[in-house]
Design an enzyme around this catalytic site. Structure first.
Site, PDB file in Angstrom:
ATOM      1  N   ALA A  71       0.860  -1.181   0.000  1.00 26.03           N
ATOM      2  CA  ALA A  71       0.000   0.000   0.000  1.00 26.03           C
ATOM      3  C   ALA A  71       0.900   1.235   0.000  1.00 26.03           C
ATOM      4  O   ALA A  71       2.091   1.136   0.292  1.00 26.03           O
ATOM      5  CB  ALA A  71      -0.884  -0.014   1.241  1.00 26.03           C
ATOM      6  N   GLN A  73       1.260   3.584   1.993  1.00 32.16           N
ATOM      7  CA  GLN A  73       1.905   3.823   3.291  1.00 32.16           C
ATOM      8  C   GLN A  73       2.540   2.541   3.857  1.00 32.16           C
ATOM      9  O   GLN A  73       2.673   2.391   5.069  1.00 32.16           O
ATOM     10  CB  GLN A  73       0.901   4.413   4.285  1.00 32.16           C
ATOM     11  CG  GLN A  73       0.634   5.892   4.089  1.00 32.16           C
ATOM     12  CD  GLN A  73       1.891   6.765   4.280  1.00 32.16           C
ATOM     13  OE1 GLN A  73       2.853   6.375   4.921  1.00 32.16           O
ATOM     14  NE2 GLN A  73       1.871   7.956   3.703  1.00 32.16           N
ATOM     15  N   SER A  74       2.958   1.650   2.977  1.00 30.90           N
ATOM     16  CA  SER A  74       3.541   0.382   3.414  1.00 30.90           C
ATOM     17  C   SER A  74       4.813   0.581   4.251  1.00 30.90           C
ATOM     18  O   SER A  74       5.763   1.229   3.796  1.00 30.90           O
ATOM     19  CB  SER A  74       3.866  -0.458   2.176  1.00 30.90           C
ATOM     20  OG  SER A  74       4.760  -1.509   2.499  1.00 30.90           O
ATOM     21  N   ASN A  75       4.825   0.003   5.440  1.00 29.34           N
ATOM     22  CA  ASN A  75       6.039   0.002   6.264  1.00 29.34           C
ATOM     23  C   ASN A  75       7.105  -0.891   5.633  1.00 29.34           C
ATOM     24  O   ASN A  75       8.292  -0.610   5.718  1.00 29.34           O
ATOM     25  CB  ASN A  75       5.727  -0.531   7.668  1.00 29.34           C
ATOM     26  CG  ASN A  75       4.736   0.359   8.401  1.00 29.34           C
ATOM     27  OD1 ASN A  75       4.959   1.555   8.544  1.00 29.34           O
ATOM     28  ND2 ASN A  75       3.630  -0.225   8.850  1.00 29.34           N
ATOM     29  N   ALA A  77       7.566  -1.463   2.392  1.00 28.73           N
ATOM     30  CA  ALA A  77       8.192  -0.782   1.256  1.00 28.73           C
ATOM     31  C   ALA A  77       9.243   0.213   1.767  1.00 28.73           C
ATOM     32  O   ALA A  77      10.365   0.273   1.246  1.00 28.73           O
ATOM     33  CB  ALA A  77       7.131  -0.067   0.421  1.00 28.73           C
TER      34      ALA A  77
END
Ligand SMILES: *Cc1c(COP(=O)(O)O)cnc(C)c1O
Length: 329
Positions: A71, A73-75, A77
């Site tokens: 997503a 706001q992926s942690n 990524a």
């Protein structure tokens, strides 16, 4: 047993803290927190533990670029982008979002760490495997080599991050003189849960490992957990296999769904923050810890004395609509 190689990027071991005031408010139970939100600053959270194994595999096989997705706001990524920069690899991210997403939090940090980013909408993201493969092919045509990590780095190799963490917990039990009879974690793509469960089963520890899912449902994540465990067997040469009943996932706390909050969840996060000075996040740990709290209150976990919850991070994931719920001080 064969164990894959790992890099050393995260600050390990992470501390275990006793939440004294929360424990006495609940009564008859001691709640502890494992501070995996403190694995680092840029790489903070649970994903770096998985990346330590996955990136070692990438380097050992001559890859020069990490490709992953999530997503906006992926942690995961963000941790991948940060780790790539720390190691000297390139990073490409395919993120599910839209042009309306504010360039803040994890998304901003991805850019800061120099990752190249494609934003795709939820329709396009349904074909994420194809998109990842296309990026890999594009790099190959330029003489480069892209290593694809799945969502959350939740696969066999990533699972070893929490296999390692489980062994860390067992060591810490000796120094602390405490035995945790329940270990509880958030389930977002099941890699953390599967890794803990794998190690717990292998060493025949008598703790129950619980997962609390923050999206989808128990059936879906039990399937994902089995898949990851089977992939881990390929690395270890062991033959761990669990039945559906041996996979303790507590359902019912996904609320409004992935990335969406209820007022009750945010109020609970504020309650814990002001009671204990611990900041949970709205997407993962806030929901799961709220679930744990409710299960204890309902008496569903009354057979456990010492409960360890893994704080898997997520501080960069707060968005304006969630922050605004607690703005009226
Ligand atoms: C990804 C994530 C989780 C979930 O872990 P999985 O291994 O994907 O199940 C929990 N908390 C935070 C903060 C995360 O970023």
């Amino acid at each position: 047993m064969k164990m894959p190689r790992k890099l050393t990027i995260a600050n390990l071991p992470t501390n275990i803290e006793h939440l004294k005031r929360l424990s006495s408010e609940l009564g008859n139970v001691a709640i502890y927190l494992k501070r995996d939100d403190q694995t680092g600053t840029e790489v903070s959270g649970n994903k770096i533990r998985k990346l330590e194994f996955a990136i070692a595999e990438a380097i050992d096989n001559g890859y020069d670029t990490l490709i992953t997705c999530g997503a906006v706001q992926s942690n995961h990524a963000r941790a991948t982008a940060a780790a790539a920069a720390k190691i000297g690899l390139k990073c490409h991210l395919i993120l599910r979002g839209s042009s309306e997403d504010v360039f803040e939090g994890n998304y901003f940090l991805d850019g800061l760490f120099g990752a190249s980013i494609d934003i795709v909408d939820s329709e396009e993201f349904k074909n994420i495997d194809k998109l990842l493969k296309a990026k890999q092919d594009e790099l190959e045509s330029k003489g480069r080599k892209g290593y694809v990590l799945p969502i959350g780095a939740s696969n066999g190799i990533g699972g070893f991050g929490y296999f390692y963490a489980m062994n860390e917990i067992l060591e810490q039990e000796k120094t602390l003189g405490i035995h945790f009879d329940a270990i509880v974690t958030t389930v977002g793509s099941a890699g953390t849960f599967a890794g803990l469960l794998y190690a717990n089963t292998l060493v025949k520890n008598d703790a129950v490992v619980y997962g609390i899912n923050i999206s989808a449902d128990r059936e879906y994540f039990a399937g994902e957990t089995k898949k990851i465990i089977a992939e881990m067997n390929e690395y270890t040469g062991e033959n761990i296999s669990l039945s559906y009943d041996e996979i303790s996932i507590i359902d019912g706390y996904a609320g409004r769904g992935y990335g969406l909050s209820t007022k009750e969840e945010i109020d609970f996060i504020k309650y814990i923050a002001s009671l204990e000075g611990v900041a949970l996040d709205p997407v993962y740990t806030g929901k799961a810890f709220y679930g744990l709290y409710n299960e204890i209150k309902k008496g569903n976990l009354s057979n456990h004395k010492n409960i360890l919850f893994i704080h898997t991070g997520g501080i960069f994931g707060w968005k304006a609509e969630q922050r605004d719920i607690i703005k009226n001080f």
